[in-house]
Design a protein around this motif. Structure first.
Motif, PDB file in Angstrom:
ATOM      1  N   ASP A   3       0.830  -1.196   0.000  1.00 42.51           N
ATOM      2  CA  ASP A   3       0.000   0.000   0.000  1.00 42.51           C
ATOM      3  C   ASP A   3       0.874   1.260   0.000  1.00 42.51           C
ATOM      4  O   ASP A   3       2.093   1.200   0.140  1.00 42.51           O
ATOM      5  N   SER A 143      -1.461  -7.876   1.932  1.00 38.21           N
ATOM      6  CA  SER A 143      -1.017  -7.239   0.683  1.00 38.21           C
ATOM      7  C   SER A 143      -0.418  -8.205  -0.329  1.00 38.21           C
ATOM      8  O   SER A 143       0.178  -7.776  -1.306  1.00 38.21           O
ATOM      9  N   GLN A 149       5.987  -8.322  -2.372  1.00 34.82           N
ATOM     10  CA  GLN A 149       6.052  -7.071  -1.625  1.00 34.82           C
ATOM     11  C   GLN A 149       7.496  -6.608  -1.440  1.00 34.82           C
ATOM     12  O   GLN A 149       7.794  -5.421  -1.531  1.00 34.82           O
TER      13      GLN A 149
END
Length: 213
Positions: A3, A143, A149
């Motif tokens: 995010d 996520s 990530q």
């Protein structure tokens, strides 16, 4: 996908770290001032490849290690916090080194410039701490996969590092002259960067562990 808050956190940390004197910054500014902008940029290319090496190692192994041995993350987290405190103190202590305190270096070939930039980065403990202890703390179980990530967060770090270092290399001689002529500005820069890193040290020490792979 990470995010905006996680990406922004990594961007701020990297900005604070890239503006803190360390092996990469000292070498790049010394090379740019002593041998010219082109030499500084060739050295920066080697440094960029070093970042990619660290990122690939992080993606390949860190999530597995942290999942198998949770205590390993705690140790690395505290090591990361301690190193950030060390960097911050190096900035704000009396007689601390500023960004532009270059060493005199003999001119060398492009091949050696690239290799020395790569080696300087690979041996830089600040970058090792960034990938081993700081990046994983911005990984979230909501996520997506850990490896993806880490790739995204590492990409943010690399873009910030290369862009800022590139700008500094291009203006190294002028910036050095400006700061040496204005010791109060140099002192303010040291305190700002040191305070920022000290704040991140507290966040690092109190942060939770990374999400499982």
């Amino acid at each position: 996908m990470v995010d905006a808050a996680a990406a922004g956190g990594i961007a701020l940390i990297e900005l604070g770290m890239v503006l803190t004197p360390g092996p990469n910054m000292v070498y790049l500014t010394s090379r740019a001032i002593g041998q010219g902008r082109r030499a500084g940029l060739v050295s920066l290319a080697g440094t960029g490849v070093g970042f990619l090496c660290y990122l690939l190692m992080a993606v390949a192994g860190l999530s597995v290690v942290f999942g198998a041995v949770p205590a390993a993350f705690t140790v690395l987290k505290l090591a990361g916090a301690a190193y950030l405190v060390y960097l911050a103190w190096g900035m704000i202590r009396p007689g601390g080194r500023g960004l532009f305190s270059p060493r005199e270096l003999d001119p060398v070939s492009d091949r050696r410039l690239f290799g020395m930039g790569l080696l300087t980065n690979l041996l830089n403990p600040k970058i090792a701490v960034m990938y081993a202890a700081l990046l994983p703390q911005f990984v979230s179980p909501e996520s997506g996969p850990v490896w993806l990530q880490l790739l995204q967060l590492g990409a943010v770090q690399i873009v910030i590092a290369v862009a800022v270092n590139g700008m500094i290399v291009l203006g190294a001689a002028k910036i050095a002259g400006f700061l040496f002529a204005r010791p109060r500005v140099m002192l303010a820069q040291r305190w700002a960067a040191g305070t920022l890193l000290a704040g991140f040290a507290v966040k690092t020490a109190l942060g939770k562990g990374p999400a499982p792979a």
